[in-house]
Design an enzyme around this catalytic site. Structure first.
Site, short mmCIF file in Angstrom:
data_model
loop_
_atom_site.label_atom_id
_atom_site.label_comp_id
_atom_site.label_asym_id
_atom_site.label_seq_id
_atom_site.Cartn_x
_atom_site.Cartn_y
_atom_site.Cartn_z
N LYS A 177 65.04 42.80 16.61
CA LYS A 177 63.80 43.04 17.35
C LYS A 177 63.71 42.05 18.50
CE LYS A 177 59.54 41.87 17.43
NZ LYS A 177 59.41 41.90 18.91
N GLU A 252 64.16 29.48 11.96
CA GLU A 252 64.44 28.54 13.06
C GLU A 252 63.17 28.42 13.88
OE1 GLU A 252 66.99 26.71 13.65
OE2 GLU A 252 68.70 27.59 12.62
N CYS A 286 63.21 25.08 22.01
CA CYS A 286 62.73 24.58 20.71
C CYS A 286 63.13 23.13 20.50
CB CYS A 286 63.28 25.45 19.59
SG CYS A 286 65.06 25.63 19.67
N GLU A 386 53.54 20.99 19.67
CA GLU A 386 54.53 21.55 20.60
C GLU A 386 53.82 22.16 21.81
OE1 GLU A 386 56.61 25.21 19.38
OE2 GLU A 386 58.48 24.26 20.00
P1 NAD Z 1 56.75 34.01 18.24
O1 NAD Z 1 56.71 33.45 16.86
O2 NAD Z 1 55.46 34.37 18.88
O3 NAD Z 1 57.64 35.34 18.28
C1 NAD Z 1 58.99 35.39 17.90
C2 NAD Z 1 59.35 36.81 17.55
O4 NAD Z 1 58.62 37.23 16.40
C3 NAD Z 1 59.03 37.83 18.64
O5 NAD Z 1 60.04 38.81 18.67
C4 NAD Z 1 57.71 38.43 18.17
O6 NAD Z 1 57.49 39.73 18.63
C5 NAD Z 1 57.91 38.44 16.67
N1 NAD Z 1 56.66 38.42 15.90
C6 NAD Z 1 55.46 37.92 16.27
N2 NAD Z 1 54.58 38.05 15.26
C7 NAD Z 1 55.24 38.66 14.24
C8 NAD Z 1 54.87 39.04 12.92
N3 NAD Z 1 53.64 38.84 12.44
N4 NAD Z 1 55.80 39.62 12.13
C9 NAD Z 1 57.06 39.81 12.58
N5 NAD Z 1 57.46 39.46 13.83
C10 NAD Z 1 56.57 38.89 14.65
O7 NAD Z 1 57.57 32.94 19.11
P2 NAD Z 1 57.78 32.91 20.71
O8 NAD Z 1 56.50 32.55 21.36
O9 NAD Z 1 58.51 34.14 21.16
O10 NAD Z 1 58.83 31.70 20.81
C11 NAD Z 1 58.45 30.38 20.95
C12 NAD Z 1 58.61 29.63 19.65
O11 NAD Z 1 59.92 29.81 19.14
C13 NAD Z 1 58.46 28.13 19.84
O12 NAD Z 1 57.68 27.59 18.80
C14 NAD Z 1 59.89 27.63 19.77
O13 NAD Z 1 60.01 26.28 19.39
C15 NAD Z 1 60.49 28.56 18.77
N6 NAD Z 1 61.96 28.61 18.89
C16 NAD Z 1 62.74 28.07 17.91
C17 NAD Z 1 64.13 28.07 18.04
C18 NAD Z 1 65.02 27.46 16.99
O14 NAD Z 1 66.21 27.75 17.01
N7 NAD Z 1 64.53 26.62 16.11
C19 NAD Z 1 64.72 28.64 19.17
C20 NAD Z 1 63.88 29.18 20.15
C21 NAD Z 1 62.51 29.18 20.01
#
Ligand code: NAD
Length: 484
Positions: A177, A252, A286, A386
């Site tokens: 997704k 992650e 991240c 963050e």
């Molecule tokens: P997010 O949690 O809003 O969304 C991530 C993904 O999950 C998207 O595809 C979103 O559509 C989906 N999603 C959202 N709500 C959902 C739900 N209830 N059920 C299932 N899927 C759902 O994150 P974001 O804003 O896209 O990304 C930023 C965050 O990601 C930051 O906190 C960053 O630190 C973290 N991040 C972590 C890593 C790592 O490797 N540790 C890498 C990149 C980003």
């Protein structure tokens, strides 16, 4: 000039399809203008993709072949991305707001995952376990089956590749997704799978809203394993869904990572690390270096040098920034940028001082100035939460205990760093930092080969490196009683 097509479909069961939830408009963060429309999957589309993946897995087509053949297909996906990098990077630059050279780096990074894990496909082996003369006993590594992968907006192509490559190399069928803010360039991953000759259903790429398609995906009983990369609150709901179906889950999540700087640190190397650590991808990383914990003796010099560097960064549309250098693009959305700016204002209210930046740019697009806060103390929200933007907090220390306590003093634990000429000191501190990866004298040192993942609320499981392969296989033990 690339003309980006107006409408992009999802890729399900080897077919390009419209979305049951209609379309979403994808805009260019550097202008706020529409780039294209993307098909939005609904729960029925998710079911369809999972059925296709399950069918693909159950035919055994991915597991029956020699691993080297699977590995070649995975590598070929990377070849496809590199062969089309100029087109893909330009789409990514427009939909994600990052400088064109950063978009190139992202596609190269994605290709590297396919190369690395393609090469690993034939290295996974079981072992034989001695049980005496009456038995022959051995283990095999079997793929889980259907892997569901949810991708955040900050590196949509590279992070999809990070999970997809080891999942395919180990013989899983995948449903990915994509993030709804910048889903377009992920279509090239589907094209890459077709080019590589992967069977129908092995790779399904769909965009949908998290609350609709994301929820439907992680709650579906056809899913055998979940990889989630994203924020802590979403990670908690994904982990709950995984628990309901008793499937393993890799999380992650976010970070608030700190570098500890000693007075004997090489300041030139440090400044270069800060440039990458907090201003790469406009801080939407991240593992960003969002806190600098600086020894009293070198504090003033470090502040002067990093402020000078931050002032040298030119901020503006990524497409006008094709070359590696002191430049930065937009944040992904007005909401993310405004959230980061609000955090800056709150930091000032709590007594931190913005020595550079802290405000959005007065122009179209979602830009925030490269920002550095001095006089930050550990209890301030800017030191604990963050931002996910180009905002560095500088704290100070005099004793090692204090530095380690501050570094470990958040709920996160993704990465950490130590800058010092004294390797013994660096090693001792590295052992005490609660984080999954420690950088000594160079932020982001490492590569696809080095395992990556969080302690505490930064998540669990490890992606990258050999470790990641174990996310995608389960061990089966076979014991044979020998006939006498
Ligand atoms: P997010 O949690 O809003 O969304 C991530 C993904 O999950 C998207 O595809 C979103 O559509 C989906 N999603 C959202 N709500 C959902 C739900 N209830 N059920 C299932 N899927 C759902 O994150 P974001 O804003 O896209 O990304 C930023 C965050 O990601 C930051 O906190 C960053 O630190 C973290 N991040 C972590 C890593 C790592 O490797 N540790 C890498 C990149 C980003």
């Amino acid at each position: 000039m690339l003309k980006i097509k107006a409408y992009w479909q999802n890729y399900i069961d080897g077919t390009w399809t419209d979305g049951g939830a209609g379309r979403i408009v994808v805009d260019d963060p550097s202008t706020g203008e529409k780039v294209a429309e993307q098909a939005l999957a609904d729960a029925a589309d998710v079911d369809h993709a999972l059925d296709a993946a399950k069918r693909c897995h159950e035919t055994g087509v991915l597991t029956a072949m020699r691993p080297v053949e699977r590995g070649r297909m995975v590598r070929a996906m990377g070849d496809y991305l590199l062969a089309n990098i100029d087109v893909i990077a330009e789409v990514l630059c427009h939909e994600a707001g990052k400088p064109l050279w950063e978009a190139w780096l992202e596609i190269q990074g994605a290709a590297r995952y396919f190369e690395y894990y393609g090469n690993q496909a034939e290295t996974l082996e079981g072992r034989s376990i001695p049980l005496g003369a009456s038995y022959c006993d051995f283990t095999t590594c079997e793929p889980y089956g259907v892997s569901a992968q949810l991708i955040p907006f900050n590196y949509p192509v590279e992070l999809a590749a990070r999970s997809l490559a080891p999942a395919l190399a180990t013989g899983n069928a995948c449903v990915v997704k994509t993030p709804e803010l910048d889903p377009l360039s992920s279509a090239y991953i589907a094209e890459a799978a077709e080019y590589a000759g992967l069977p129908r259903g092995a790779v399904n790429i769909l965009c949908g809203l998290g609350r609709e398609a994301g929820v439907a995906l992680v709650g579906n009983r056809s899913v055998n394993q979940i990889v989630f990369t994203g924020s802590v609150p979403t990670g908690i709901s994904i982990a709950s869904a995984a628990a309901q179906n008793v499937v393993p889950c890799v999380l992650e999540l976010g970070g608030k990572s700190a570098a500890i700087v000693w007075a004997d640190a090489n300041v030139d190397a440090l400044v270069s690390s800060v440039r990458w650590g907090i201003f790469f991808n406009a801080g939407q990383v991240c593992s960003a270096m969002s806190r600098l914990i600086v020894h009293d003796d070198v504090h003033d010099e470090v502040v002067d040098r990093v402020v000078e560097m931050a002032r040298s960064i030119s901020v503006g549309p990524g497409i006008e920034r094709p070359d590696f250098g002191a430049n930065m693009g937009a944040m992904i959305s007005a909401a993310q940028r405004d959230h980061a700016e609000a955090m800056c204002r709150e930091a000032e209210r709590q007594g931190a001082r913005a020595v550079v930046g802290g405000r959005k740019l007065d122009q179209p697009g979602y830009f925030l100035e490269p920002t550095i806060f001095d006089h930050v103390t550990p209890e301030m929200s800017i030191a604990r939460e963050e931002v996910f933007g180009p905002v560095l907090s500088i704290l100070r220390f005099s004793q090692e205990e204090e530095a380690v306590r501050i570094a470990n003093g958040t709920t996160y634990g993704l990465v950490g760093g130590v800058f010092t000429a004294d390797v013994t000191r660096a090693m001792k501190i590295a052992a005490r930092l609660r984080a999954g990866q420690i950088f000594v004298n160079e932020w982001f040192a490492g590569g696809v080969e080095t395992p990556f993942g969080g302690y505490d609320k930064s998540g669990y499981g490890r992606e990258k490196g050999r470790e990641a392969l174990w996310n995608y296989v389960q061990t089966k033990n076979i014991a044979i009683a020998l006939q006498t």
